[in-house]
Scaffold this motif. Structure first.
Motif, PDB file in Angstrom:
ATOM      1  N   ASP A   1       0.768  -1.306   0.053  1.00 57.05           N
ATOM      2  CA  ASP A   1      -0.069  -0.142   0.011  1.00 57.05           C
ATOM      3  C   ASP A   1       0.784   1.326   0.060  1.00 57.05           C
ATOM      4  O   ASP A   1       0.181   2.441   0.273  1.00 57.05           O
ATOM      5  CB  ASP A   1      -1.095  -0.140   1.318  1.00 57.05           C
ATOM      6  N   SER A   2       2.232   1.031  -0.442  1.00 56.03           N
ATOM      7  CA  SER A   2       2.925   2.443  -0.267  1.00 56.03           C
ATOM      8  C   SER A   2       3.087   2.993  -1.816  1.00 56.03           C
ATOM      9  O   SER A   2       4.101   3.898  -2.080  1.00 56.03           O
ATOM     10  CB  SER A   2       4.312   1.934   0.364  1.00 56.03           C
ATOM     11  N   ALA A   3       2.028   2.650  -2.710  1.00 62.68           N
ATOM     12  CA  ALA A   3       2.143   3.342  -3.813  1.00 62.68           C
ATOM     13  C   ALA A   3       2.083   4.940  -3.774  1.00 62.68           C
ATOM     14  O   ALA A   3       1.457   5.520  -2.859  1.00 62.68           O
ATOM     15  CB  ALA A   3       1.183   2.924  -4.827  1.00 62.68           C
ATOM     16  N   PRO A   4       2.746   5.582  -4.687  1.00 63.36           N
ATOM     17  CA  PRO A   4       2.661   7.122  -4.405  1.00 63.36           C
ATOM     18  C   PRO A   4       0.877   7.615  -4.561  1.00 63.36           C
ATOM     19  O   PRO A   4       0.441   6.961  -5.188  1.00 63.36           O
ATOM     20  CB  PRO A   4       3.237   7.830  -5.745  1.00 63.36           C
ATOM     21  N   VAL A   5       0.695   8.513  -3.788  1.00 59.08           N
ATOM     22  CA  VAL A   5      -0.638   9.084  -3.786  1.00 59.08           C
ATOM     23  C   VAL A   5      -0.368  10.596  -4.025  1.00 59.08           C
ATOM     24  O   VAL A   5       0.458  11.300  -3.354  1.00 59.08           O
ATOM     25  CB  VAL A   5      -1.294   9.108  -2.354  1.00 59.08           C
ATOM     26  N   SER A   6      -1.227  11.238  -4.963  1.00 62.16           N
ATOM     27  CA  SER A   6      -0.948  12.596  -5.411  1.00 62.16           C
ATOM     28  C   SER A   6      -1.497  13.556  -4.382  1.00 62.16           C
ATOM     29  O   SER A   6      -1.188  14.946  -4.189  1.00 62.16           O
ATOM     30  CB  SER A   6      -1.761  12.575  -6.687  1.00 62.16           C
ATOM     31  N   ASP A   7      -2.748  13.208  -3.761  1.00 59.22           N
ATOM     32  CA  ASP A   7      -3.330  14.058  -2.835  1.00 59.22           C
ATOM     33  C   ASP A   7      -2.600  14.252  -1.397  1.00 59.22           C
ATOM     34  O   ASP A   7      -2.196  13.105  -0.794  1.00 59.22           O
ATOM     35  CB  ASP A   7      -4.747  13.699  -2.577  1.00 59.22           C
ATOM     36  N   ASP A   8      -2.187  15.310  -1.100  1.00 58.41           N
ATOM     37  CA  ASP A   8      -1.609  15.492   0.283  1.00 58.41           C
ATOM     38  C   ASP A   8      -2.149  14.884   1.314  1.00 58.41           C
ATOM     39  O   ASP A   8      -1.668  14.458   2.250  1.00 58.41           O
ATOM     40  CB  ASP A   8      -1.132  17.068   0.326  1.00 58.41           C
ATOM     41  N   ASN A   9      -3.497  15.262   1.468  1.00 63.10           N
ATOM     42  CA  ASN A   9      -4.389  14.639   2.620  1.00 63.10           C
ATOM     43  C   ASN A   9      -4.470  13.318   2.722  1.00 63.10           C
ATOM     44  O   ASN A   9      -4.296  12.603   3.630  1.00 63.10           O
ATOM     45  CB  ASN A   9      -5.911  15.272   2.563  1.00 63.10           C
ATOM     46  N   ASP A  10      -4.520  12.616   1.536  1.00 64.06           N
ATOM     47  CA  ASP A  10      -4.561  11.218   1.514  1.00 64.06           C
ATOM     48  C   ASP A  10      -3.182  10.736   1.880  1.00 64.06           C
ATOM     49  O   ASP A  10      -3.057   9.563   2.553  1.00 64.06           O
ATOM     50  CB  ASP A  10      -4.976  10.567   0.048  1.00 64.06           C
ATOM     51  N   ARG A  11      -2.139  11.210   1.399  1.00 66.50           N
ATOM     52  CA  ARG A  11      -0.805  10.748   1.467  1.00 66.50           C
ATOM     53  C   ARG A  11      -0.291  10.840   3.361  1.00 66.50           C
ATOM     54  O   ARG A  11      -0.044   9.801   3.743  1.00 66.50           O
ATOM     55  CB  ARG A  11       0.186  11.603   0.814  1.00 66.50           C
ATOM     56  N   ALA A  12      -1.074  12.003   3.966  1.00 66.52           N
ATOM     57  CA  ALA A  12      -0.761  12.334   5.307  1.00 66.52           C
ATOM     58  C   ALA A  12      -1.417  11.303   5.946  1.00 66.52           C
ATOM     59  O   ALA A  12      -1.000  10.775   7.149  1.00 66.52           O
ATOM     60  CB  ALA A  12      -1.192  13.481   5.735  1.00 66.52           C
ATOM     61  N   THR A  13      -2.660  10.758   5.571  1.00 66.53           N
ATOM     62  CA  THR A  13      -3.253   9.634   6.335  1.00 66.53           C
ATOM     63  C   THR A  13      -2.850   8.416   6.212  1.00 66.53           C
ATOM     64  O   THR A  13      -2.575   7.856   7.327  1.00 66.53           O
ATOM     65  CB  THR A  13      -4.751   9.613   5.684  1.00 66.53           C
TER      66      THR A  13
END
Length: 137
Positions: free
Chosen positions: A55-67
């Motif tokens: 589940d460590s694929a890059p996420v573009s949304d900062d909020n999703d990444r922070a979560t």
């Protein structure tokens, strides 16, 4: 991913009449209980490693990444506490091997079986543990 092993609750040990403290049956019970507990903790650690890797694929949304990062941090803190518990289980298994299991490291008396059932890694009787905790306050 491997399927979860069966970690059903181990029933409490019921001592036989006039059974010696830390008899062979009691020791076998606690060895089994500690080994099952250890295996469960190791399994959960491996599951966490797999989960983080998958589940460590890059996420573009900062909020999703922070979560996601906060979830990972929480899981890793939990696994670190469990790693320390695995070390304590290993030390307890060593105590069984040396014949010192079930006796308070402070005063030397027998630790009650119901206390050992609740916390198989206990190395102090309830009285000594209570005194130690009061000193920490």
């Amino acid at each position: 991913m491997t399927s979860e092993p069966n970690f059903d609750e181990i029933p409490a040990y019921i001592p036989k009449k006039k059974e010696d403290f830390m008899s062979t049956g009691q020791l076998e019970h606690f060895i089994h209980k500690l080994n099952v507990w250890r295996a469960q903790l190791v399994f959960e650690a491996e599951t966490t490693i797999n989960h983080i890797q998958e589940d460590s694929a890059p996420v573009s949304d900062d909020n999703d990444r922070a979560t996601i990062e906060e979830e990972f941090a929480l899981e890793l803190r939990t696994r670190d506490r469990e790693r320390k518990l695995i070390n304590k289980i290993d030390k307890t298994l060593h105590l069984i091997g040396t014949g010192d299991y079930g006796y308070c490291k402070t005063c030397g008396i027998e630790i009650a079986l119901n206390r050992l059932e609740a916390r198989p890694t206990a190395d102090q009787c309830i009285d000594c543990k209570t005194v130690e905790e009061r000193k920490e306050i």
